[in-house]
Design a protein around this motif. Structure first.
Motif, PDB file in Angstrom:
ATOM      1  N   LEU A 194      -2.816  29.991 -46.908  1.00  0.00           N
ATOM      2  CA  LEU A 194      -1.379  29.725 -46.864  1.00  0.00           C
ATOM      3  C   LEU A 194      -0.610  30.933 -46.339  1.00  0.00           C
ATOM      4  N   GLN A 198       1.815  30.849 -43.104  1.00  0.00           N
ATOM      5  CA  GLN A 198       3.215  31.268 -43.159  1.00  0.00           C
ATOM      6  C   GLN A 198       3.512  32.351 -42.145  1.00  0.00           C
ATOM      7  N   GLU A 204       6.751  24.247 -43.073  1.00  0.00           N
ATOM      8  CA  GLU A 204       7.418  24.848 -44.214  1.00  0.00           C
ATOM      9  C   GLU A 204       6.407  24.961 -45.339  1.00  0.00           C
ATOM     10  N   ILE A 205       5.921  26.165 -45.546  1.00  0.00           N
ATOM     11  CA  ILE A 205       4.937  26.413 -46.593  1.00  0.00           C
ATOM     12  C   ILE A 205       5.680  26.744 -47.862  1.00  0.00           C
ATOM     13  N   GLU A 206       5.542  25.869 -48.860  1.00  0.00           N
ATOM     14  CA  GLU A 206       6.203  26.096 -50.136  1.00  0.00           C
ATOM     15  C   GLU A 206       5.283  26.921 -51.020  1.00  0.00           C
ATOM     16  N   ARG A 585       5.843  36.565 -50.284  1.00  0.00           N
ATOM     17  CA  ARG A 585       5.079  36.194 -49.093  1.00  0.00           C
ATOM     18  C   ARG A 585       5.846  36.475 -47.800  1.00  0.00           C
TER      19      ARG A 585
END
Length: 596
Positions: A194, A198, A204-206, A585
Motif C-alpha cells: 500500500l 500511495q 485513493e489509498i485509504e 504515509r
C-alpha cells in the motif's frame, strides 16, 4: 542416608478474586449502546424474572389480578344461585366441532400445514449473502476443466488471498514445506504494498490511522485478575464483591534429597496439511487463477499486479474489446512498470524518458494511464459493509451550559416480575429447588439492573470531564482540540484509569462538530505556543497542511517544517516531524519533488 518421604501440610493464603457481579460490571461498562441492547434482550430470554417495562403492554401481575377478580366474581355468582348457573350452561357449546370434523370427516388426505402449525419467520428476514472475491473466483474456476491436482492447488490459492486480492503466502507455505508466516509478517507485506501504491499516486489509498496510545493509559490483559488498587478504584464496588477467601492448600513436601530430573521428551509438531500436488501443479494453478477476473488478482507484489492489468488491456485492445488506450501508450506503460517503477516513485521522468528512448510527453501519458490502474483489485468484490454507529451520548448546549444527554431511547427498561415472588414464599406448595432457583434469578436480575445504572453514571461523569476540557473544540472546531490523558480524567472522577478506558471504548458522542468516538478526545500533548500544550492530532494536521500547500517543485524538508512549527510556538524536533510524516504515509522530500 536421607530417606524420601511424603507429608501433608496446610497453608493459609489470601487473594482477591472477581465475583460474577464484578465481572459483569466490568463487561457491561465496556459495551456500547447496540451491544448493551443485545445483551439485555439475551438476559431477558434467559432470566424469567426480568421483563421489559412498557406503557402500552399490561404487566403480568395486573393481568393476573384481573383474572383472579373475574374468577372470584364468577364463583360468587355460582354460590348465590347455583340452579340458575346450571340452567344457563348450554351443553351445545361444549362440543368441539373443529376436532369433530377433523377426526370423523377425514377426506383421506391432509396437508402438512393442517397436521402441525409452526410459527415461521417472515420472508423479510431472509437476506441474500453478498458474494466476495473467493466466491467470484470459485465460480469462474468451476467452469474450467482442470486436472485434480491443479484444481486442488487453485482452491488453496483462493483460500490464501487477502482482501486486496494479493497472494501473501509463499510457495513453500502452500506446498506445506514451511510453516505459515506470523500475521505480523503478512501485515507488514500488505503495508509495504500500500505504501508503494500511495507513492505512485494510484487511486485513493485509504490508510487507517493508528490509535494514539500512551504509557499513562493502562492496558489490562485479558484473563488477569484486577489488583487491589484497580478493584477499589472501580465505582460502586464494595467488600461484598471482592472476596478474600482463606484457602486451605494441601501441598506435598519431600525432604532434601537429590532427585534426578525427568528426561525431556521432544514433541514433534505434526504436519497440519500435506498437499497432493507438486510445485509444477502449483505454478500452473497460479497462472490459471491470474487469468481470471479481476485482472491482477493472485499477484505477490504491486509490480506483477500492474503488469497483469496492462497485459490484459493489451489483449483487449488487440481483440478490439474495451480497449482503454492506444497500443503505444500501453507499451510505454508496460516498460515503465517492468523496469522503472522505482524511478516513478522518485518522480524521475527525465531519466525514464532517456532510458526507454521516448519523449517526456509520452512518459506523462503513460504515467497518467498507470494511475488509472487498480492497486487493490480484490476490494472490488470484497465490499466491506458499513458498520452501524449510534451515539451513546450527546453534548448539547443549553444557554451558557453544556449538558451530557444519554441516548437511552431504544434501550429496554427492565423491571422485576412480581409474579415470581409467590414462588419464593414457604407456603408448602413450592419445593426447595424451585425457591432456590427463583432466588438466584432474582439476585442476578437485581445485579444486572445495578450494573446498567452504574455504567450510565460512570459514562456521564467521564463525558462531563470531556466537555469541561474541550469546550473550545465543541464551539469552534477541531483545530481547538486540547490534549487530554485518561489518567487525568480518572484522577478527577476518582476511578482507576482502566475504568475510564472501558467507559470510552467503542462509544460515540454526538457533538455540534459531528459524531466522534469518545477516545478521539484523548491524545498526547506536545509543547505548544505561549507555554501551553498542543494536541498531537493538531500537530499532525498542521504538518499535513504544510505539505499540501507546498510547491511541488521545491517541497519542504523535515527541517524546514520543524522551523515553521517552532516559529508558531510548537517545540518539536526534526525526528518527531519525520516520525509523524511516516505515520501519515507521506513520502519524503525527494519522492515528493516534481521535476519540471
Amino acid at each position: 542416608m536421607v530417606l524420601l518421604q511424603h507429608k501433608l501440610s496446610v497453608k493459609l493464603s489470601q487473594r482477591q478474586i472477581l465475583t460474577p457481579g464484578l465481572v459483569q460490571m466490568v463487561s457491561v461498562l465496556a459495551l456500547n449502546k447496540l451491544e448493551l441492547k443485545d445483551m439485555i434482550n439475551t438476559e431477558m430470554v434467559e432470566n424469567p424474572v426480568l421483563e421489559e417495562l412498557e406503557d402500552s403492554v399490561p404487566l403480568l401481575d395486573e393481568v393476573g389480578k384481573k383474572e383472579e377478580d373475574r374468577d372470584r366474581a364468577a364463583a360468587a355468582t355460582t354460590e348465590e344461585n347455583p340452579i340458575t348457573a346450571v340452567e344457563k350452561k348450554d351443553p351445545f357449546e361444549e362440543i368441539d366441532f373443529g376436532s369433530f370434523f377433523q377426526d370423523y370427516l377425514d377426506p383421506g388426505y391432509r396437508t402438512h400445514s393442517e397436521m402441525e402449525e409452526i410459527e415461521r419467520p417472515s420472508f423479510e428476514n431472509f437476506l441474500s449473502k453478498p458474494s466476495n472475491l473467493t466466491d467470484h473466483l470459485a465460480w469462474q474456476l468451476g467452469a474450467l476443466s482442470l486436472r485434480t491436482e491443479v484444481r486442488e492447488a487453485a482452491d488453496l490459492i483462493l483460500g490464501n488471498l487477502n482482501e486486496d486480492g494479493y497472494l501473501i503466502a509463499s510457495e513453500e507455505e502452500l506446498l506445506g514445506v514451511a510453516p505459515p508466516a506470523p500475521p505480523e509478517t503478512d501485515a507488514e507485506t500488505v503495508k509495504n504494498i500500500l505504501g508503494e501504491a500511495q507513492a505512485l499516486g494510484l487511486g485513493e489509498i485509504e490508510v487507517e490511522s493508528e490509535s494514539e496510545t500512551t504509557a499513562s493509559d493502562p492496558v489490562v490483559p485479558a484473563g488477569r485478575d484486577l489488583t487491589a488498587a484497580e478493584t477499589a478504584a472501580i465505582p460502586g464496588v464494595d467488600a461484598s464483591f471482592v472476596a478474600p477467601p482463606q484457602e486451605s492448600v494441601v501441598s506435598q513436601d519431600s525432604s532434601a534429597a537429590a532427585v534426578a530430573p525427568a528426561p525431556e521428551h521432544k514433541v514433534q509438531a505434526a504436519s497440519a496439511y500435506q498437499p497432493k500436488f507438486t510445485a509444477a501443479d502449483l505454478k500452473e494453478a497460479l497462472e490459471v487463477v491470474r487469468q481470471l477476473d479481476p485482472p491482477g488478482v493472485a499477484c505477490r507484489d504491486l509490480k506483477d499486479c500492474l503488469l497483469y492489468q496492462l497485459r490484459y488491456h493489451q489483449a483487449q485492445l488487440a481483440l478490439h474489446k474495451n480497449g482503454n488506450g492506444t497500443a503505444q501508450v500501453l507499451q510505454d506503460a508496460v516498460a515503465i512498470v517492468d523496469q522503472h517503477l522505482r524511478d516513478v516513485q522518485n518522480k524521475r521522468q527525465k531519466e525514464i524518458a532517456k532510458a526507454i528512448g521516448r519523449p517526456i510527453e509520452a512518459i506523462e501519458q503513460a504515467l497518467n494511464y498507470i494511475r488509472t490502474l487498480d492497486p487493490r483489485p480484490g476490494l472490488r468484490y470484497n465490499k466491506v459493509t458499513a458498520r452501524l454507529i449510534e451515539p451513546d451520548v450527546a453534548f448539547v448546549k443549553h444557554g451558557d451550559e453544556w449538558l451530557v444527554v444519554m441516548n437511552d431511547e431504544d434501550l429496554p427498561q427492565l423491571r422485576l416480575n412480581p409474579a415470581y415472588k409467590k414462588l419464593v414464599t414457604r407456603d408448602g406448595t413450592n419445593d426447595k429447588s424451585t425457591r432456590d432457583y427463583v432466588k438466584e434469578r432474582y439476585k442476578s436480575a437485581i445485579q444486572l439492573i445495578k450494573n446498567i445504572e452504574q455504567r450510565k453514571q460512570t459514562i456521564t461523569k467521564v463525558c462531563y470531564c470531556i466537555v469541561a476540557r474541550q469546550q473550545d473544540f465543541l464551539e469552534r472546531g477541531i483545530d481547538q482540540l486540547k490534549p487530554m490523558m485518561i489518567k487525568e480524567v480518572a484522577e478527577e472522577i476518582g476511578v482507576h484509569p482502566s475504568t475510564v478506558s472501558r467507559a470510552v471504548a467503542s462509544k460515540y458522542a454526538h457533538t455540534p462538530q459531528g459524531v466522534f468516538e469518545l477516545r478521539y478526545f484523548f491524545s498526547e500533548s506536545v509543547q505548544g505556543p505561549e507555554g501551553g500544550n498542543t494536541s498531537l492530532l493538531i500537530l499532525k494536521r498542521r504538518v499535513k497542511k504544510l505539505i499540501d500547500e507546498e510547491d511541488p517543485s521545491r517541497p519542504l524538508t523535515d527541517e524546514q517544517i520543524t522551523r515553521i512549527l517552532q516559529s508558531q510556538g510548537i517545540q518539536v524536533t526534526r525526528r518527531t516531524v519525520a516520525k509523524y510524516r511516516e505515520d501519515m504515509r507521506i513520502p519524503s522530500t525527494h519522492q515528493r519533488r516534481v521535476k519540471k
